[in-house]
Design a protein around this motif. Sequence first.
Motif, PDB file in Angstrom:
ATOM      1  N   THR A  85       7.023 -25.868 -15.324  1.00  0.00           N
ATOM      2  CA  THR A  85       6.426 -24.560 -15.015  1.00  0.00           C
ATOM      3  C   THR A  85       5.036 -24.765 -14.467  1.00  0.00           C
ATOM      4  O   THR A  85       4.364 -25.755 -14.775  1.00  0.00           O
ATOM      5  CB  THR A  85       6.334 -23.679 -16.268  1.00  0.00           C
ATOM      6  N   THR A  86       4.585 -23.822 -13.655  1.00  0.00           N
ATOM      7  CA  THR A  86       3.231 -23.901 -13.118  1.00  0.00           C
ATOM      8  C   THR A  86       2.251 -23.370 -14.149  1.00  0.00           C
ATOM      9  O   THR A  86       2.400 -22.264 -14.650  1.00  0.00           O
ATOM     10  CB  THR A  86       3.110 -23.085 -11.829  1.00  0.00           C
ATOM     11  N   ALA A  87       1.252 -24.163 -14.497  1.00  0.00           N
ATOM     12  CA  ALA A  87       0.280 -23.757 -15.506  1.00  0.00           C
ATOM     13  C   ALA A  87      -1.121 -23.934 -14.946  1.00  0.00           C
ATOM     14  O   ALA A  87      -1.365 -24.776 -14.101  1.00  0.00           O
ATOM     15  CB  ALA A  87       0.448 -24.597 -16.774  1.00  0.00           C
ATOM     16  N   GLY A  88      -2.045 -23.156 -15.441  1.00  0.00           N
ATOM     17  CA  GLY A  88      -3.426 -23.236 -15.001  1.00  0.00           C
ATOM     18  C   GLY A  88      -4.380 -23.043 -16.138  1.00  0.00           C
ATOM     19  O   GLY A  88      -3.981 -22.611 -17.225  1.00  0.00           O
ATOM     20  N   LEU A  89      -5.633 -23.379 -15.916  1.00  0.00           N
ATOM     21  CA  LEU A  89      -6.644 -23.247 -16.955  1.00  0.00           C
ATOM     22  C   LEU A  89      -6.784 -21.805 -17.418  1.00  0.00           C
ATOM     23  O   LEU A  89      -6.999 -21.530 -18.589  1.00  0.00           O
ATOM     24  CB  LEU A  89      -7.994 -23.773 -16.434  1.00  0.00           C
ATOM     25  N   ALA A  90      -6.662 -20.849 -16.473  1.00  0.00           N
ATOM     26  CA  ALA A  90      -6.844 -19.444 -16.840  1.00  0.00           C
ATOM     27  C   ALA A  90      -5.751 -18.964 -17.781  1.00  0.00           C
ATOM     28  O   ALA A  90      -5.986 -18.159 -18.681  1.00  0.00           O
ATOM     29  CB  ALA A  90      -6.878 -18.576 -15.586  1.00  0.00           C
ATOM     30  N   ALA A  91      -4.518 -19.469 -17.568  1.00  0.00           N
ATOM     31  CA  ALA A  91      -3.389 -19.025 -18.390  1.00  0.00           C
ATOM     32  C   ALA A  91      -3.439 -19.621 -19.786  1.00  0.00           C
ATOM     33  O   ALA A  91      -3.067 -18.988 -20.760  1.00  0.00           O
ATOM     34  CB  ALA A  91      -2.079 -19.386 -17.700  1.00  0.00           C
ATOM     35  N   GLY A  92      -3.907 -20.868 -19.893  1.00  0.00           N
ATOM     36  CA  GLY A  92      -3.986 -21.517 -21.188  1.00  0.00           C
ATOM     37  C   GLY A  92      -2.617 -21.930 -21.703  1.00  0.00           C
ATOM     38  O   GLY A  92      -1.610 -21.866 -21.003  1.00  0.00           O
ATOM     39  N   TYR A  93      -2.597 -22.354 -22.958  1.00  0.00           N
ATOM     40  CA  TYR A  93      -1.363 -22.783 -23.600  1.00  0.00           C
ATOM     41  C   TYR A  93      -0.817 -21.627 -24.434  1.00  0.00           C
ATOM     42  O   TYR A  93      -1.488 -21.120 -25.338  1.00  0.00           O
ATOM     43  CB  TYR A  93      -1.621 -23.971 -24.529  1.00  0.00           C
ATOM     44  N   LEU A  94       0.419 -21.227 -24.170  1.00  0.00           N
ATOM     45  CA  LEU A  94       1.061 -20.178 -24.945  1.00  0.00           C
ATOM     46  C   LEU A  94       1.692 -20.796 -26.187  1.00  0.00           C
ATOM     47  O   LEU A  94       2.476 -21.749 -26.091  1.00  0.00           O
ATOM     48  CB  LEU A  94       2.131 -19.480 -24.113  1.00  0.00           C
ATOM     49  N   VAL A  95       1.362 -20.230 -27.352  1.00  0.00           N
ATOM     50  CA  VAL A  95       1.999 -20.667 -28.589  1.00  0.00           C
ATOM     51  C   VAL A  95       3.355 -19.986 -28.671  1.00  0.00           C
ATOM     52  O   VAL A  95       3.448 -18.760 -28.736  1.00  0.00           O
ATOM     53  CB  VAL A  95       1.136 -20.307 -29.825  1.00  0.00           C
ATOM     54  N   GLU A  96       4.406 -20.794 -28.640  1.00  0.00           N
ATOM     55  CA  GLU A  96       5.762 -20.260 -28.594  1.00  0.00           C
ATOM     56  C   GLU A  96       6.165 -19.638 -29.936  1.00  0.00           C
ATOM     57  O   GLU A  96       5.452 -19.759 -30.941  1.00  0.00           O
ATOM     58  CB  GLU A  96       6.748 -21.378 -28.219  1.00  0.00           C
ATOM     59  N   ALA A  97       7.330 -18.981 -29.936  1.00  0.00           N
ATOM     60  CA  ALA A  97       7.824 -18.296 -31.134  1.00  0.00           C
ATOM     61  C   ALA A  97       8.000 -19.255 -32.306  1.00  0.00           C
ATOM     62  O   ALA A  97       7.881 -18.860 -33.471  1.00  0.00           O
ATOM     63  CB  ALA A  97       9.138 -17.579 -30.826  1.00  0.00           C
ATOM     64  N   ASP A  98       8.280 -20.538 -31.991  1.00  0.00           N
ATOM     65  CA  ASP A  98       8.442 -21.521 -33.068  1.00  0.00           C
ATOM     66  C   ASP A  98       7.121 -22.146 -33.495  1.00  0.00           C
ATOM     67  O   ASP A  98       7.088 -23.075 -34.298  1.00  0.00           O
ATOM     68  CB  ASP A  98       9.431 -22.618 -32.653  1.00  0.00           C
ATOM     69  N   GLY A  99       6.004 -21.630 -32.928  1.00  0.00           N
ATOM     70  CA  GLY A  99       4.678 -22.100 -33.336  1.00  0.00           C
ATOM     71  C   GLY A  99       4.203 -23.353 -32.642  1.00  0.00           C
ATOM     72  O   GLY A  99       3.243 -23.989 -33.091  1.00  0.00           O
ATOM     73  N   THR A 100       4.822 -23.712 -31.531  1.00  0.00           N
ATOM     74  CA  THR A 100       4.470 -24.949 -30.851  1.00  0.00           C
ATOM     75  C   THR A 100       3.841 -24.691 -29.488  1.00  0.00           C
ATOM     76  O   THR A 100       3.987 -23.609 -28.917  1.00  0.00           O
ATOM     77  CB  THR A 100       5.706 -25.841 -30.650  1.00  0.00           C
ATOM     78  N   ILE A 101       3.137 -25.709 -28.987  1.00  0.00           N
ATOM     79  CA  ILE A 101       2.667 -25.726 -27.610  1.00  0.00           C
ATOM     80  C   ILE A 101       3.154 -27.024 -26.973  1.00  0.00           C
ATOM     81  O   ILE A 101       3.465 -27.995 -27.666  1.00  0.00           O
ATOM     82  CB  ILE A 101       1.130 -25.640 -27.497  1.00  0.00           C
ATOM     83  N   GLN A 102       3.233 -27.012 -25.664  1.00  0.00           N
ATOM     84  CA  GLN A 102       3.621 -28.213 -24.924  1.00  0.00           C
ATOM     85  C   GLN A 102       2.347 -28.806 -24.342  1.00  0.00           C
ATOM     86  O   GLN A 102       1.761 -28.279 -23.407  1.00  0.00           O
ATOM     87  CB  GLN A 102       4.613 -27.860 -23.815  1.00  0.00           C
ATOM     88  N   PHE A 103       1.896 -29.926 -24.942  1.00  0.00           N
ATOM     89  CA  PHE A 103       0.611 -30.504 -24.537  1.00  0.00           C
ATOM     90  C   PHE A 103       0.860 -31.698 -23.628  1.00  0.00           C
ATOM     91  O   PHE A 103       1.778 -32.498 -23.859  1.00  0.00           O
ATOM     92  CB  PHE A 103      -0.181 -30.946 -25.769  1.00  0.00           C
ATOM     93  N   PRO A 104       0.051 -31.849 -22.558  1.00  0.00           N
ATOM     94  CA  PRO A 104       0.248 -32.959 -21.621  1.00  0.00           C
ATOM     95  C   PRO A 104       0.289 -34.309 -22.332  1.00  0.00           C
ATOM     96  O   PRO A 104      -0.576 -34.622 -23.151  1.00  0.00           O
ATOM     97  CB  PRO A 104      -0.971 -32.866 -20.695  1.00  0.00           C
ATOM     98  N   GLN A 105       1.308 -35.089 -22.025  1.00  0.00           N
ATOM     99  CA  GLN A 105       1.502 -36.444 -22.504  1.00  0.00           C
ATOM    100  C   GLN A 105       1.817 -36.528 -24.007  1.00  0.00           C
ATOM    101  O   GLN A 105       2.525 -37.423 -24.430  1.00  0.00           O
ATOM    102  CB  GLN A 105       0.278 -37.336 -22.196  1.00  0.00           C
ATOM    103  N   LEU A 106       1.310 -35.603 -24.795  1.00  0.00           N
ATOM    104  CA  LEU A 106       1.575 -35.644 -26.232  1.00  0.00           C
ATOM    105  C   LEU A 106       2.853 -34.901 -26.600  1.00  0.00           C
ATOM    106  O   LEU A 106       3.353 -35.019 -27.721  1.00  0.00           O
ATOM    107  CB  LEU A 106       0.396 -35.063 -27.015  1.00  0.00           C
ATOM    108  N   GLY A 107       3.369 -34.084 -25.677  1.00  0.00           N
ATOM    109  CA  GLY A 107       4.620 -33.379 -25.914  1.00  0.00           C
ATOM    110  C   GLY A 107       4.455 -32.126 -26.759  1.00  0.00           C
ATOM    111  O   GLY A 107       3.391 -31.498 -26.795  1.00  0.00           O
ATOM    112  N   LYS A 108       5.530 -31.778 -27.475  1.00  0.00           N
ATOM    113  CA  LYS A 108       5.538 -30.555 -28.281  1.00  0.00           C
ATOM    114  C   LYS A 108       4.765 -30.775 -29.567  1.00  0.00           C
ATOM    115  O   LYS A 108       5.027 -31.711 -30.326  1.00  0.00           O
ATOM    116  CB  LYS A 108       6.971 -30.138 -28.594  1.00  0.00           C
ATOM    117  N   LEU A 109       3.804 -29.856 -29.823  1.00  0.00           N
ATOM    118  CA  LEU A 109       2.956 -29.968 -31.015  1.00  0.00           C
ATOM    119  C   LEU A 109       3.049 -28.678 -31.829  1.00  0.00           C
ATOM    120  O   LEU A 109       2.974 -27.578 -31.277  1.00  0.00           O
ATOM    121  CB  LEU A 109       1.492 -30.201 -30.620  1.00  0.00           C
ATOM    122  N   GLN A 110       3.198 -28.808 -33.133  1.00  0.00           N
ATOM    123  CA  GLN A 110       3.216 -27.658 -34.030  1.00  0.00           C
ATOM    124  C   GLN A 110       1.773 -27.259 -34.355  1.00  0.00           C
ATOM    125  O   GLN A 110       1.037 -28.018 -34.974  1.00  0.00           O
ATOM    126  CB  GLN A 110       3.957 -28.004 -35.327  1.00  0.00           C
TER     127      GLN A 110
END
Length: 264
Positions: A85-110
Amino acid sequence: MMSYRVWSCVLVLIVSFQFLQSCHPERRLKTLVYFNEQGDTTLSKVVQSVEPSIQPGDRLSIVVSALNPISAAPYNLTSTTLAGTTAGLAAGYLVEADGTIQFPQLGKLQVAGMKRKQLVDFLSKMLTKYVNDPIVIIELLNFKITVLGEVNHQGTFNIPEGKVTVIDAIGLAGDLPFTARRDNITIIREKNGNREFGKINVLSKNAFSSPYYVLQQNDVVYVEPTKDKVAASDQSFIRNFSIATSVLSVFTTVVVLVINTIKK
């Protein structure tokens, strides 16, 4: 036995005295000055500014920096594609319904349930494996409160640091005019899917110990107008209604005169 006229004079004097008392500057001042009422002001009773926990639906701005900017670059969002997906600094990281974010190189983080500082420490520790002395800065992009009612500037305000009190909210709204009630401010809060209503009196020093002094995400602050403001509005309506009625009456009279003239 005093005559009716004497009793009338006495009654007028009593009413006048009470009116003057109610208009006394010191008494009026007590309805306007914050925290002028006595109360327990010991530090142990003051509610500390509680940092909110990260929750699903939050948007986080996460910026990683280091002495070597190139080493930190892969861990910062850009306009490039991230996880399909296209992401930008303005949009930020969305915390998903399961409480996780997808962080660059580190993957899915709770991250749900963490405080902002806890997430900073968590990411800093993980990134030390790849970046020397990383500096992590996190802000909440969608933490907001709304201030309505008898304030100088109604509106919804974003709070990036995630910490805000009723007094902060009043300041953001341009303070309260003289026509605002300071002793009965309503806080509307959603909690576990339910809406609760709390009251806080900012004339009292006990306001600092109220569970509603520190605001939470999406809180609505409502300030009531004073009775004087409501009465003035009612009088204005009555005055305008009377004027409109008079104008209509004159117009009707003119129309009747014109019709009678035509008939003649």
